[in-house]
Design a protein around this motif. Structure first.
Motif, PDB file in Angstrom:
ATOM      1  N   HIS A  35       0.837  -1.201   0.000  1.00  0.00           N
ATOM      2  CA  HIS A  35       0.000   0.000   0.000  1.00  0.00           C
ATOM      3  C   HIS A  35       0.868   1.246   0.000  1.00  0.00           C
ATOM      4  N   SER A  36       0.374   2.251  -0.713  1.00  0.00           N
ATOM      5  CA  SER A  36       1.031   3.558  -0.733  1.00  0.00           C
ATOM      6  C   SER A  36      -0.033   4.608  -1.041  1.00  0.00           C
ATOM      7  N   PRO A  37      -0.025   5.779  -0.378  1.00  0.00           N
ATOM      8  CA  PRO A  37      -1.025   6.823  -0.670  1.00  0.00           C
ATOM      9  C   PRO A  37      -0.986   7.264  -2.125  1.00  0.00           C
ATOM     10  N   GLN A  38       0.219   7.195  -2.720  1.00  0.00           N
ATOM     11  CA  GLN A  38       0.377   7.592  -4.123  1.00  0.00           C
ATOM     12  C   GLN A  38       1.085   6.449  -4.855  1.00  0.00           C
ATOM     13  N   PRO A  39       0.788   6.247  -6.105  1.00  0.00           N
ATOM     14  CA  PRO A  39       1.490   5.215  -6.871  1.00  0.00           C
ATOM     15  C   PRO A  39       2.998   5.494  -6.924  1.00  0.00           C
ATOM     16  N   THR A  40       3.765   4.510  -6.523  1.00  0.00           N
ATOM     17  CA  THR A  40       5.238   4.629  -6.530  1.00  0.00           C
ATOM     18  C   THR A  40       5.836   3.336  -7.069  1.00  0.00           C
TER      19      THR A  40
END
Length: 620
Positions: free
Chosen positions: A81-86
């Motif tokens: 999981h990440s708040p923004q695509p990385t």
């Protein structure tokens, strides 16, 4: 309150440290950190073209893994999981040459990637170094609710053939998963290689799930699933089987169709993963700790069990070997002592007999020569040459006899010394028998026997006595013819008879003289034999005593050395036995501690002991 599995895990770590297994301590500590992490890491493995990457994409509803013809995953992909695509390419740096293994691990190198290029990198980047599976991977972060609770998915490249198990183990070591999903499509039943891989995975990971993909392509997928469950049960693989369809799942996500989503059966898989995550601190952790403890106990108990078996068989220790060798040396020295004494006694007895026979033979030859000489010789005229000859021959016989005695004594000393050859030292005495320098002075002096001489007076008397009979006999015979008693015939006959009487008496005296000389020579040679034989026997007896004393002293020295070695070996064996007994008690104590830990670990699983034999070899 501390979970009971954590106590068991900490006790396992302490036992590993007590046994000096730092590698196991590190493994247990990593497992402790992993189980205390509320997140769930899921490793996805399987053969190529089974739908692993499509499964990951369908779970999170995002195209994070390459799918389609000509596109496949070639490096592990970690999705979290990440708040923004990385996205990032992570490469583990190799340690510097000569760097100690106890140093802190070398930090990995992270290369950020645009999210648009991540899929291309996953399908084109090759891990550097042949056989370095897991040294390079791609990490992708996406904002998905399924991942927000800590779920992490690790997609791996497909592996098959002989290296399948090795590559899969390398990926498992890199990912350290809490659950392992083996992906196999529904177009066929589980292969033998897949079942063997599941068996190997189950030995180190308690939570294994078989995901049967592509059920939308196989109308009788339920039959295949039932057969696969039978294969798992027959092989003893404790794995659940969940059929799914990634295509239906992605279609349902596009249309938000709950019915199609249910047909994809992904809710069952997601529900299982969420249940595993929620029960990680209890059910999953208990199973993982029970399995890890069993594996660790097997590794700790194996050398202890081997050492205990070796200690129980025990007689093959070096100390016992030295003790038995020293005991054999004592027995061999005892036999050697008997052998050399028997050899000395037997050889000396033979020597005395042979020396006496040799001396008797030499003296008899001399006496035969004396008899032959005085068959014709007159002792009255040849006494001095005879006396010198006899003394020279007797001295020569004595010297020859003594030389042979000396040689035989040296030979006997060598024969006795040969019995000590195994002890690697010169056992011969530092002396030898010598021929006496005064041997001629020891011989008795031959005295000339009384010799009767034929004097002129004796000749006249003998002649008169012999001629009287001739004169009288022939005088009477001629008197019958008218001749006087004394006439030329009777006188001639008297002269003949007188001469014959002188010759006969002379021969008789010569025989008596020869007999007297032979008797005197016989007596002298007998005296010589008795005296020299006595000297030889005394010399042999002295040599026997000297050899006996010499080899007895040598035997005592060897016996003292061997007894000291035996005493040292006995002390060493006793000390070694005490050390073995102490080590035996220590091993038994350690085995009991491992048995207690094993029982505690097995009680973690459903409150009862797990199936399978104890790794302690008979311990409870």
């Amino acid at each position: 309150m501390t979970p009971i599995w954590l106590d068991v895990l900490d006790e396992t770590s302490r036992l590993c440290a007590a046994h000096g297994r730092t590698d196991l301590v590190d493994s247990v500590r990593r497992k402790r950190v992993q189980l205390l992490d509320p997140g769930l890491r899921v490793l996805i493995v399987g053969e190529p073209k089974q739908g692993k990457s499509q499964l990951v994409n369908a779970l999170i509803n995002a195209p994070v893994c390459p799918v389609g013809d000509g596109r496949t995953t070639v490096v592990p992909t970690v999705v979290r999981h990440s708040p923004q695509p990385t996205a990032a390419l992570v490469q583990a740096a190799a340690p510097a040459p000569g760097r100690p293994t106890t140093d802190a691990p070398v930090p990995a190198q992270r290369l950020p990637l645009p999210i648009e290029q991540a899929v291309a990198r996953i399908s084109t980047t090759v891990a550097p170094g042949a056989g370095a599976a897991g040294s390079t991977h791609v990490e992708i972060g996406v904002p998905r609710g399924l991942l927000a609770g800590g779920l992490t998915l690790v997609d791996t490249p497909g592996a098959d053939g002989p290296d399948q198990a090795r590559v899969t183990n390398a990926y498992a070591a890199m990912a350290r998963p809490d659950a392992v999903l083996l992906v196999s499509d529904a177009t066929r039943e589980l292969s033998v290689a897949e079942v063997n891989l599941l068996l190997q995975i189950a030995q180190s990971h308690p939570n294994v799930i078989v995901v049967q993909t592509k059920i939308d392509l196989v109308p009788d997928w339920r039959t295949v699933a039932d057969r696969n469950r039978q294969h798992l049960a027959s092989a003893g693989v404790p794995a659940a089987l969940i059929p799914v369809s990634a295509a239906l799942r992605l279609q349902a996500a596009k249309t938000d169709d709950k019915v199609v989503n249910a047909e994809s059966r992904f809710p069952d898989l997601i529900g299982r993963l969420l249940r595993d995550q929620n029960s990680k601190s209890e059910v999953l952790a208990r199973s993982a700790v029970a399995l890890l403890s069993r594996t660790v106990i097997e590794q700790l108990a194996a050398p202890l069990r081997a050492e205990l078996t070796s200690a129980q068989s025990g007689d093959n220790t070096a100390a016992m070997g030295r003790l038995r060798a020293a005991q054999r040396e004592v027995d061999e020295l005892r036999r050697c002592n008997t052998r050399w004494q028997n050899t000395l006694n037997d050889e000396m007895a033979d020597l005395l007999s042979d020396i006496e026979y040799d001396l008797r033979d030499r003296t008899r030859k001399i006496l035969r020569q004396v008899d032959e000489a005085f068959e014709t010789a007159d002792p009255q005229t040849g006494w001095e040459p005879f006396q010198q000859w006899l003394e020279e021959n007797l001295v020569e016989a004595a010297e020859a006899n003594f030389v042979w005695l000396a040689q035989r004594c040296d030979w006997i000393a060598g024969q006795v010394a040969a019995q000590f050859a195994r002890y690697g030292q010169d056992a011969l005495p530092d002396w030898s028998v010598q021929v006496p320098a005064d041997l001629a002075e020891r011989l008795p002096v031959l005295e000339q026997p009384p010799i009767e001489r034929f004097t002129p007076t004796q000749k006249v008397v003998t002649a008169l006595r012999g001629s009287y009979g001739g004169v009288l006999m022939f005088g009477l015979a001629t008197s019958l013819a008218g001749m006087p008693l004394i006439n030329f015939v009777s006188i001639g006959a008297g002269a003949l008879f007188g001469g014959k009487s002188i010759r006969d008496e002379s021969k008789s005296l010569l025989k008596r003289r020869q007999t007297a000389v032979r008797v005197a020579s016989q007596r002298h040679v007998d005296d010589f034999f008795l005296r020299l034989n006595k000297d030889c026997r005394d010399t042999a007896r002295r040599v026997q005593r000297m050899l006996r004393d010499h080899f007895a002293a040598l035997t005592e020295d060897l016996q003292e050395a061997i007894v000291a070695s035996l005493r040292t070996a006995k002390q060493s064996a006793d000390a070694d036995a005490a050390v073995r007994d102490q080590r035996h008690r220590q091993i038994e104590q350690e085995m009991r501690r491992l048995a207690v830990l094993y029982e505690q670990a097995q009680r973690l699983v459903s409150g009862r002991s797990a199936t399978g034999a104890s790794p302690l070899g008979g311990q409870p």
